[in-house]
Scaffold this motif. Structure first.
Motif: not given
Length: 418
Positions: A23-36
């Protein structure tokens, strides 16, 4: 009430399942959540909550899990309380292929992690291990983080839900459950529906040592320094080129050690460069600025400006811009207006047989922002240690005490209602 006599804890089995889900999140992503992939755990939690009989459990479009345990008391004026943990793990260390290992009956010896024997959890390096003699510890295998931050909290809340549903003798008011994505990248409550939660008080389960409660966090700003240098052909650069990359390096080197994370502790704030990108003509440095006192954030930003101005005296053709943006603020200013929320948490830990201790977080939690969004929300221990690293560990017994603390909190709010 001794909860050990009425229930078998499920927290460890749940935790061992949850940490294997990346479930690692990604600060470079603009998605919500940042990782699917954060939703993968959300779906599992919803399925388990529904299986318990919590009929309104659901995952929304933004990756948040909401659920409600209805009141089972005849009292009609028990305030609604919420328990919250985040599902994501930090980008600092891999969360892919986590292999949890349970080390039974820890006796103080070094723990060598088998998939990378250079990763050794030593008693001398982890102060709280001295309180874990005889306990069962969970670690990863040496190539990933464990994910106790914050899947320990998730598992504890889930076990508490299970106990509340299966033990109606535990009287409580309406309980709201919230699991969030993207806490590790500072977006954990961006899309929380506070009106939908409808809670008076909240508790994040996201702290360290058993018995600790945290009623204040850092206040936080982010800053982006943009340096504009002077670019020329390197073959003809003498006396002309002013490399923004080199200027950035000089600025970082000139930052005072006494205002760095590695040079501060306790209630001291810091300035921390976290990312650098650049070319000869232009370079950027991203900073996080932290302090327990809001006013000192501006002082720390001024320190950055002072360092930059000093360095740029050697580079008359270059210039800079510093953009400072607020991130979150110390939740204590809100919690001090609702002292019973913290007092009940301390009482719950004491009832669980712990030595309750009030602490300050050298960091932030979802509770920092939730408090300013209308949900006063201190932070309770989850038992996680050495977070964001391959040496992360958690104690089975501490997780069980966290479950007890949640149950006692539910009881105390019901008991105190007039």
């Amino acid at each position: 009430m001794n909860f050990n006599s009425i229930a078998e804890f499920t927290v460890t089995a749940r935790f061992l399942r949850y940490v294997t889900v990346d479930t690692q999140s990604d600060p470079a992503s603009t998605m919500i959540p940042s990782t699917e992939k954060q939703k993968d755990l959300g779906h599992i939690l919803v399925k388990e909550l529904l299986a318990m009989g919590i009929d309104d459990a659901h995952l929304d479009e933004f990756g948040y899990v909401y659920a409600t345990i209805p009141a089972n008391t005849s009292k009609s004026n028990v305030p609604v309380i919420c328990f919250c943990s985040h599902m994501d793990t930090a980008p600092d260390c891999s969360g892919t292929g986590v292999k949890p290992i349970v080390h039974k009956n820890y006796q103080g010896a070094d723990i060598v992690l088998p998939d990378d024997p250079s990763e050794i959890i030593r008693l001398k390096d982890h102060a709280d291990l001295k309180n874990q003699i005889g306990n069962d510890l969970v670690t990863a295998s040496g190539t990933t983080l464990l994910g106790a931050d914050n899947k320990a909290g998730v598992a504890e809340i889930m076990d508490a839900c299970y106990q509340l549903i299966n033990h109606p003798e535990i009287k409580h008011g309406k309980i709201r459950i919230l699991f969030t994505p993207d806490e590790e990248i500072g977006r954990g409550v961006d899309k929380v529906d506070i009106e939908k939660l409808g809670a008076y008080a909240g508790y994040t389960m996201d702290g360290e040592s058993a018995g600790n409660m945290e009623n204040e966090t850092f206040s936080a700003d982010g800053a982006k320094l943009t340096i504009k240098g002077v670019s020329t052909h390197p073959g003809f650069a003498k006396g002309k080129m002013e490399s923004a990359i080199k200027i950035a390096g000089e600025i970082i080197a000139a930052l005072p050690y006494g205002l760095s994370p590695e040079g501060t502790e306790g209630m001291q704030g810091f300035v921390h460069p976290v990312a650098v990108e650049g070319h000869v003509e232009k370079a950027t440095i991203e900073f996080i600025i932290r302090d327990f006192e809001d006013a000192k954030l501006a002082d720390h930003a001024d320190t950055i400006r002072g360092v930059v101005n000093q360095v740029l005296q050697k580079y008359p053709g270059s210039s800079y811009d510093l953009d400072v943006q607020p991130q979150y603020r110390n939740m204590r200013s809100v919690l001090d207006q609702h002292p019973q929320i913290v007092e009940y948490g301390m009482e719950a830990m004491r009832r669980a047989g712990l030595q309750a201790k009030m602490c300050s977080i050298r960091g932030g939690t979802d509770g920092s922002r939730l408090s300013f969004m209308g949900l006063p929300c201190p932070n309770i221990f989850a038992g996680e240690h050495a977070f964001h690293s391959r040496q992360e560990w958690v104690s089975v017994q501490d997780m069980q005490k966290a479950v007890e603390t949640i149950l006692y909190l539910c009881m105390i709010w019901e008991e105190k209602a007039v």
